[in-house]
Write a protein that holds these residues in place. Structure first.
Motif, PDB file in Angstrom:
ATOM      1  N   ASP A   1       0.890  -1.263  -0.036  1.00  0.00           N
ATOM      2  CA  ASP A   1      -0.298   0.024  -0.200  1.00  0.00           C
ATOM      3  C   ASP A   1       0.877   1.262   0.120  1.00  0.00           C
ATOM      4  OD1 ASP A   1      -2.184  -1.567   0.087  1.00  0.00           O
ATOM      5  OD2 ASP A   1      -2.563  -1.529   2.090  1.00  0.00           O
ATOM      6  N   VAL A   2       1.830   1.128   0.682  1.00  0.00           N
ATOM      7  CA  VAL A   2       2.742   2.477   0.867  1.00  0.00           C
ATOM      8  C   VAL A   2       3.426   2.786  -0.393  1.00  0.00           C
ATOM      9  CG1 VAL A   2       4.660   3.234   2.045  1.00  0.00           C
ATOM     10  CG2 VAL A   2       3.199   2.534   3.428  1.00  0.00           C
ATOM     11  N   THR A   3       3.894   1.718  -1.329  1.00  0.00           N
ATOM     12  CA  THR A   3       4.712   1.921  -2.340  1.00  0.00           C
ATOM     13  C   THR A   3       3.620   2.152  -3.562  1.00  0.00           C
ATOM     14  OG1 THR A   3       4.637  -0.438  -2.678  1.00  0.00           O
ATOM     15  CG2 THR A   3       6.674   0.596  -1.641  1.00  0.00           C
ATOM     16  N   LYS A   4       2.470   2.197  -3.420  1.00  0.00           N
ATOM     17  CA  LYS A   4       1.721   2.716  -4.587  1.00  0.00           C
ATOM     18  C   LYS A   4       1.719   4.209  -4.991  1.00  0.00           C
ATOM     19  CE  LYS A   4      -2.101  -0.615  -3.466  1.00  0.00           C
ATOM     20  NZ  LYS A   4      -3.598  -0.742  -3.086  1.00  0.00           N
ATOM     21  N   SER A   5       1.943   4.504  -6.066  1.00  0.00           N
ATOM     22  CA  SER A   5       2.078   5.444  -6.637  1.00  0.00           C
ATOM     23  C   SER A   5       1.021   6.399  -6.637  1.00  0.00           C
ATOM     24  CB  SER A   5       2.907   5.740  -8.009  1.00  0.00           C
ATOM     25  OG  SER A   5       2.001   5.006  -8.911  1.00  0.00           O
ATOM     26  N   SER A   6      -0.294   5.917  -6.774  1.00  0.00           N
ATOM     27  CA  SER A   6      -1.147   6.542  -6.793  1.00  0.00           C
ATOM     28  C   SER A   6      -1.980   7.328  -5.470  1.00  0.00           C
ATOM     29  CB  SER A   6      -2.621   5.771  -7.268  1.00  0.00           C
ATOM     30  OG  SER A   6      -2.756   4.472  -6.309  1.00  0.00           O
ATOM     31  N   ARG A   7      -1.290   7.049  -4.363  1.00  0.00           N
ATOM     32  CA  ARG A   7      -1.700   7.540  -3.009  1.00  0.00           C
ATOM     33  C   ARG A   7      -1.903   9.145  -2.910  1.00  0.00           C
ATOM     34  NH1 ARG A   7       1.529   5.944   2.033  1.00  0.00           N
ATOM     35  NH2 ARG A   7       3.353   6.433   0.619  1.00  0.00           N
ATOM     36  N   SER A   8      -2.841   9.515  -2.388  1.00  0.00           N
ATOM     37  CA  SER A   8      -3.108  11.052  -2.325  1.00  0.00           C
ATOM     38  C   SER A   8      -2.728  11.499  -0.770  1.00  0.00           C
ATOM     39  CB  SER A   8      -4.199  11.153  -2.799  1.00  0.00           C
ATOM     40  OG  SER A   8      -5.239  10.694  -2.082  1.00  0.00           O
ATOM     41  N   ASN A   9      -2.807  10.562  -0.027  1.00  0.00           N
ATOM     42  CA  ASN A   9      -2.795  11.243   1.224  1.00  0.00           C
ATOM     43  C   ASN A   9      -1.585  10.377   1.891  1.00  0.00           C
ATOM     44  OD1 ASN A   9      -3.066  12.250   4.009  1.00  0.00           O
ATOM     45  ND2 ASN A   9      -5.155  11.068   4.609  1.00  0.00           N
ATOM     46  N   ILE A  10      -0.386  10.897   1.948  1.00  0.00           N
ATOM     47  CA  ILE A  10       0.745  10.156   2.278  1.00  0.00           C
ATOM     48  C   ILE A  10       1.125  10.531   3.845  1.00  0.00           C
ATOM     49  CG2 ILE A  10       3.293   9.944   1.844  1.00  0.00           C
ATOM     50  CD1 ILE A  10       2.724  10.933  -1.128  1.00  0.00           C
ATOM     51  N   LYS A  11       0.932   9.276   4.697  1.00  0.00           N
ATOM     52  CA  LYS A  11       1.077   9.316   6.183  1.00  0.00           C
ATOM     53  C   LYS A  11       2.218   8.541   6.491  1.00  0.00           C
ATOM     54  CE  LYS A  11      -3.693  10.685   7.578  1.00  0.00           C
ATOM     55  NZ  LYS A  11      -4.772  10.399   8.316  1.00  0.00           N
ATOM     56  N   THR A  12       2.430   7.682   5.533  1.00  0.00           N
ATOM     57  CA  THR A  12       3.487   6.625   5.713  1.00  0.00           C
ATOM     58  C   THR A  12       4.425   6.617   4.518  1.00  0.00           C
ATOM     59  OG1 THR A  12       2.230   4.748   5.262  1.00  0.00           O
ATOM     60  CG2 THR A  12       2.499   5.428   7.614  1.00  0.00           C
ATOM     61  N   THR A  13       5.811   6.053   4.637  1.00  0.00           N
ATOM     62  CA  THR A  13       6.449   6.016   3.613  1.00  0.00           C
ATOM     63  C   THR A  13       7.486   4.746   3.860  1.00  0.00           C
ATOM     64  OG1 THR A  13       8.223   7.201   2.368  1.00  0.00           O
ATOM     65  CG2 THR A  13       8.499   7.412   4.662  1.00  0.00           C
ATOM     66  N   LEU A  14       8.022   4.194   2.926  1.00  0.00           N
ATOM     67  CA  LEU A  14       9.133   3.300   2.653  1.00  0.00           C
ATOM     68  C   LEU A  14      10.551   3.785   2.875  1.00  0.00           C
ATOM     69  CD1 LEU A  14       9.317   0.071   2.757  1.00  0.00           C
ATOM     70  CD2 LEU A  14       9.895   0.319   0.307  1.00  0.00           C
ATOM     71  N   ILE A  15      11.244   3.535   3.752  1.00  0.00           N
ATOM     72  CA  ILE A  15      12.643   3.879   3.851  1.00  0.00           C
ATOM     73  C   ILE A  15      13.687   2.669   3.753  1.00  0.00           C
ATOM     74  CG2 ILE A  15      14.538   4.756   5.033  1.00  0.00           C
ATOM     75  CD1 ILE A  15      12.378   6.450   6.464  1.00  0.00           C
ATOM     76  N   GLU A  16      14.766   2.733   2.759  1.00  0.00           N
ATOM     77  CA  GLU A  16      15.513   1.573   2.336  1.00  0.00           C
ATOM     78  C   GLU A  16      16.790   1.865   2.693  1.00  0.00           C
ATOM     79  OE1 GLU A  16      13.657   0.471  -1.828  1.00  0.00           O
ATOM     80  OE2 GLU A  16      13.003   2.605  -1.293  1.00  0.00           O
ATOM     81  N   ASP A  17      17.376   0.650   2.950  1.00  0.00           N
ATOM     82  CA  ASP A  17      18.837   0.648   3.230  1.00  0.00           C
ATOM     83  C   ASP A  17      19.343   1.048   4.381  1.00  0.00           C
ATOM     84  OD1 ASP A  17      19.150  -0.234   0.441  1.00  0.00           O
ATOM     85  OD2 ASP A  17      19.220   1.613  -0.077  1.00  0.00           O
ATOM     86  N   VAL A  18      20.453   0.723   4.953  1.00  0.00           N
ATOM     87  CA  VAL A  18      21.004   0.938   6.480  1.00  0.00           C
ATOM     88  C   VAL A  18      21.340   2.216   6.685  1.00  0.00           C
ATOM     89  CG1 VAL A  18      22.786   0.199   8.080  1.00  0.00           C
ATOM     90  CG2 VAL A  18      21.735  -1.556   6.565  1.00  0.00           C
ATOM     91  N   GLU A  19      21.994   2.845   5.892  1.00  0.00           N
ATOM     92  CA  GLU A  19      22.414   4.301   6.223  1.00  0.00           C
ATOM     93  C   GLU A  19      21.022   5.345   6.429  1.00  0.00           C
ATOM     94  OE1 GLU A  19      25.141   8.070   4.606  1.00  0.00           O
ATOM     95  OE2 GLU A  19      25.220   6.202   3.663  1.00  0.00           O
ATOM     96  N   PRO A  20      20.086   5.193   5.425  1.00  0.00           N
ATOM     97  CA  PRO A  20      18.988   6.044   5.484  1.00  0.00           C
ATOM     98  C   PRO A  20      18.117   5.601   6.582  1.00  0.00           C
ATOM     99  CG  PRO A  20      19.279   5.322   3.078  1.00  0.00           C
ATOM    100  CD  PRO A  20      20.274   4.600   3.996  1.00  0.00           C
ATOM    101  N   LEU A  21      18.072   4.407   6.747  1.00  0.00           N
ATOM    102  CA  LEU A  21      17.290   4.120   8.166  1.00  0.00           C
ATOM    103  C   LEU A  21      17.845   4.500   9.285  1.00  0.00           C
ATOM    104  CD1 LEU A  21      16.666   0.421   7.016  1.00  0.00           C
ATOM    105  CD2 LEU A  21      14.696   2.065   7.542  1.00  0.00           C
TER     106      LEU A  21
END
Length: 269
Positions: free
Chosen positions: A20-40
């Motif tokens: 659900d978070v990775t759907k590009s069609s989302r209009s109300n963005i309350k959560t996001t996916l963060i990838e890889d060790v350094e960004p996390l």
């Protein structure tokens, strides 16, 4: 590692949450996916609230990340590599990733209460450049960044999170209309310096200016827009060999901010 639960099925609610978070069609963005060790890790240090962090069972869970999660009370689970492959089918597959709540959008007031110079990007749309500028601005003491006409709807854009290595949450980054940014500069106690190939102030002269500045960088093709030119106190140029048409905007930001480090480091960003 043996104590960590492993997700083995696509029917696990966590998997659907990521879909659900990775759907590009989302209009109300309350959560996001963060990838890889350094960004996390950088996002955790910046105070971002995580729902859960996962790592493929095909690779060891990074111990430094696990320690940060334990200290912050962030739930952690492994995910079977086959599930990871299905989840990120057709795109880059991160071995470690997490779902986070998107922080409150930064406001002009968040920048105003800090002491460093302000970076304004006018019409800069390449996300890789914006990400590099975020890291450079943070490292060289800028108070924050204003993005005008960037085509981004949120700073939690996955592309920007990757390009900034997660540092986008570590200083205020404001998405604004051009008129709003102009009003902010006019109402703040700072002067506007626009970067211009035909400017009359060499970039080295920025180091001699003791007052707080808003540094305006336009797109490489378009340059600064007229509303900013009209309120500019200085037009700054970076001397180059005549055969070079222009520098990448992220390089220009680094050069300009480097000339301002003595002032910005003194006020603490």
């Amino acid at each position: 590692m043996a104590d960590l639960e492993t997700i083995t099925s696509k029917s696990d609610p966590a998997v659907q949450r990521i879909v659900d978070v990775t759907k590009s069609s989302r209009s109300n963005i309350k959560t996001t996916l963060i990838e890889d060790v350094e960004p996390l890790m950088q996002s955790i240090r910046a105070g971002v609230e995580f729902i859960e962090i996962y790592s493929s069972d095909a690779a060891p869970f990074p111990p430094e990340l696990l320690e940060l999660c334990e200290r912050g009370g962030i739930p952690v689970r492994l995910m079977e590599s086959g599930v990871v492959n299905q989840l990120f089918k057709g795109e880059r597959k991160a071995k470690t990733f997490g779902i986070a709540r998107v922080p409150r959008p930064a406001r002009f007031g968040d920048i105003a209460e800090r002491g460093g110079d302000v970076v304004i990007l006018d019409g800069v749309k390449i996300v890789g450049n914006i990400g590099a500028i975020v890291r450079t601005s943070l490292a060289l003491g800028a108070a924050g960044i204003v993005l005008v006409d960037s085509d981004l709807s949120t700073i939690a854009d996955r592309r920007l999170l990757r390009a900034s290595r997660g540092y986008v949450f570590s200083l205020p980054v404001v998405l604004a209309e051009r008129e709003q940014a102009v009003d902010f500069v006019r109402g703040a106690d700072m002067s506007l310096a626009v970067m211009d190939a035909h400017g009359d102030l060499p970039v080295r002269g920025l180091g001699d200016l003791r007052d707080r500045l808003a540094l305006l960088f336009g797109s490489e093709k378009g340059g600064p827009s007229d509303p900013f030119r009209e309120i500019a106190a200085a037009a700054v140029t970076i001397p180059m060999f005549s055969s070079t048409e222009s520098l990448n905007v992220s390089v220009s930001v680094g050069i300009a901010l480097h000339e301002r480090t003595q002032r910005n480091f003194a006020v603490g960003g």
